[in-house]
Design a protein around this motif. Structure first.
Motif, PDB file in Angstrom:
ATOM      1  N   GLY A   2      -5.131   5.331   8.702  1.00 25.56           N
ATOM      2  CA  GLY A   2      -4.250   5.410   7.544  1.00 25.56           C
ATOM      3  C   GLY A   2      -4.349   6.752   6.844  1.00 25.56           C
ATOM      4  O   GLY A   2      -5.444   7.316   6.699  1.00 25.56           O
ATOM      5  N   LYS A   5      -3.191   8.341   3.205  1.00 26.26           N
ATOM      6  CA  LYS A   5      -2.666   8.020   1.882  1.00 26.26           C
ATOM      7  C   LYS A   5      -2.535   9.289   1.051  1.00 26.26           C
ATOM      8  O   LYS A   5      -3.483  10.067   0.932  1.00 26.26           O
ATOM      9  CB  LYS A   5      -3.562   7.018   1.149  1.00 26.26           C
ATOM     10  CG  LYS A   5      -2.995   6.569  -0.199  1.00 26.26           C
ATOM     11  CD  LYS A   5      -3.889   5.537  -0.883  1.00 26.26           C
ATOM     12  CE  LYS A   5      -3.235   5.017  -2.163  1.00 26.26           C
ATOM     13  NZ  LYS A   5      -4.090   4.032  -2.865  1.00 26.26           N
ATOM     14  N   THR A  31      -1.535  10.514  -2.795  1.00 24.43           N
ATOM     15  CA  THR A  31      -1.428   9.989  -4.157  1.00 24.43           C
ATOM     16  C   THR A  31      -1.188  11.129  -5.142  1.00 24.43           C
ATOM     17  O   THR A  31      -1.866  12.158  -5.082  1.00 24.43           O
ATOM     18  CB  THR A  31      -2.715   9.247  -4.553  1.00 24.43           C
ATOM     19  OG1 THR A  31      -2.983   8.212  -3.605  1.00 24.43           O
ATOM     20  CG2 THR A  31      -2.585   8.630  -5.939  1.00 24.43           C
ATOM     21  N   SER A  66       2.143   6.664  -4.816  1.00 26.29           N
ATOM     22  CA  SER A  66       1.415   6.866  -3.567  1.00 26.29           C
ATOM     23  C   SER A  66       2.219   6.390  -2.372  1.00 26.29           C
ATOM     24  O   SER A  66       3.106   5.538  -2.499  1.00 26.29           O
ATOM     25  CB  SER A  66       0.065   6.144  -3.595  1.00 26.29           C
ATOM     26  OG  SER A  66       0.247   4.737  -3.707  1.00 26.29           O
ATOM     27  N   TRP A  85       1.593   5.502   1.973  1.00 29.09           N
ATOM     28  CA  TRP A  85       0.711   5.337   3.123  1.00 29.09           C
ATOM     29  C   TRP A  85       1.510   5.569   4.399  1.00 29.09           C
ATOM     30  O   TRP A  85       2.655   5.118   4.514  1.00 29.09           O
ATOM     31  CB  TRP A  85       0.148   3.917   3.185  1.00 29.09           C
ATOM     32  CG  TRP A  85      -1.047   3.599   2.348  1.00 29.09           C
ATOM     33  CD1 TRP A  85      -1.060   3.029   1.111  1.00 29.09           C
ATOM     34  CD2 TRP A  85      -2.417   3.780   2.718  1.00 29.09           C
ATOM     35  NE1 TRP A  85      -2.346   2.853   0.676  1.00 29.09           N
ATOM     36  CE2 TRP A  85      -3.204   3.306   1.645  1.00 29.09           C
ATOM     37  CE3 TRP A  85      -3.059   4.300   3.844  1.00 29.09           C
ATOM     38  CZ2 TRP A  85      -4.594   3.322   1.662  1.00 29.09           C
ATOM     39  CZ3 TRP A  85      -4.451   4.323   3.873  1.00 29.09           C
ATOM     40  CH2 TRP A  85      -5.210   3.854   2.786  1.00 29.09           C
ATOM     41  N   GLU A 114      -1.673  -3.589  -2.634  1.00 32.76           N
ATOM     42  CA  GLU A 114      -2.980  -2.955  -2.458  1.00 32.76           C
ATOM     43  C   GLU A 114      -3.912  -3.390  -3.580  1.00 32.76           C
ATOM     44  O   GLU A 114      -3.494  -3.528  -4.734  1.00 32.76           O
ATOM     45  CB  GLU A 114      -2.842  -1.432  -2.450  1.00 32.76           C
ATOM     46  CG  GLU A 114      -4.137  -0.701  -2.144  1.00 32.76           C
ATOM     47  CD  GLU A 114      -3.930   0.778  -1.842  1.00 32.76           C
ATOM     48  OE1 GLU A 114      -4.941   1.480  -1.632  1.00 32.76           O
ATOM     49  OE2 GLU A 114      -2.766   1.232  -1.817  1.00 32.76           O
TER      50      GLU A 114
END
Length: 236
Positions: free
Chosen positions: A102, A104, A106, A123, A125, A198
């Protein structure tokens, strides 16, 4: 002079009162129940370590509390991205077996409104699950409860740290039900539009180094391949 002193005292008392009301706002509470908890659709559960030191790669502007990893990774110091963080991490299933990768990204949100108990970040992903495919997650997250119940107590502590158990959902949209938007990229997820939530589980936080024991959890709801976006996104 007497009136000036009274005005100054009144200003500081008012400011302190505002801060206290913000942090102890009875309307601002954690959301421990996932909006997907009652879903009848198949759910994918993915876990990861939210500690930067456990990541494959973590980078920010280089001046933040949490240090980049590895030390020589490029830092995001340019003006347009200096409030952005990038995390590259392995993803595991409920049996702690590695199932994917993954990435990510942000960034601080301009929609943050502390007076409304909203400490927001935007954010995304990019997730790749070998043998299954890839998907993208877009979300707004609210870290107010985390800041109030974990970060603030760490700063108030004489030991400059916090230890305990805190669990909470961070996803706050863009879906009206507080879910993230998921778009399938390839493989079995191709052309599928889904939802996700999440959550974080924190145990140790240091004023000097940030989170030292914290796990993240992604719950992704798989919807029909030919289904349109759920009603919570229809208004956008």
């Amino acid at each position: 002079m007497k009136y000036l002193i009274m005005v100054i005292i009144g200003f500081f008392v008012g400011a302190a009162t505002t801060i206290v009301l913000m942090f102890f706002n009875p309307l601002a509470s954690a959301n421990p129940l996932s909006p997907l908890a009652v879903s009848d659709n198949e759910l994918i559960s993915l876990n990861y370590s939210a500690v930067a030191g456990d990541a494959i790669v973590f980078t920010n502007n280089g001046n933040s509390q949490v240090r980049p990893k590895p030390a020589k990774v490029l830092q995001l110091w340019e003006a347009s991205i200096r409030h952005t963080e990038v995390l590259v991490t392995v993803l595991t299933n409920s049996r702690n077996a590695v199932v994917g990768l993954g990435v990510k990204i942000t960034s601080d949100s301009e929609s943050t409104r502390l007076i409304k108990a909203e400490m927001l970040v935007d954010s995304i992903w990019h997730i790749y699950l070998p043998g299954r495919g890839s998907l993208f997650i877009e979300q707004t997250e609210n870290f107010w409860s985390y800041a109030r119940e974990v970060i603030a107590p760490a700063y108030w502590s004489s030991a400059d740290n916090w230890k305990g158990v805190w669990n909470g959902n961070t996803t706050a949209g863009p879906g009206a039900l507080g879910t993230a938007r998921v778009i399938g990229g390839s493989g079995e997820f191709s052309n599928r539009q889904m939802a996700a939530v999440e959550a974080l589980s924190a145990r140790v936080y240091s004023v000097e180094s940030g989170p030292l024991a914290m796990d993240g959890h992604l719950t992704i709801e798989l919807r029909s391949e030919d289904g349109a976006l759920a009603s919570e996104f229809a208004a956008e």
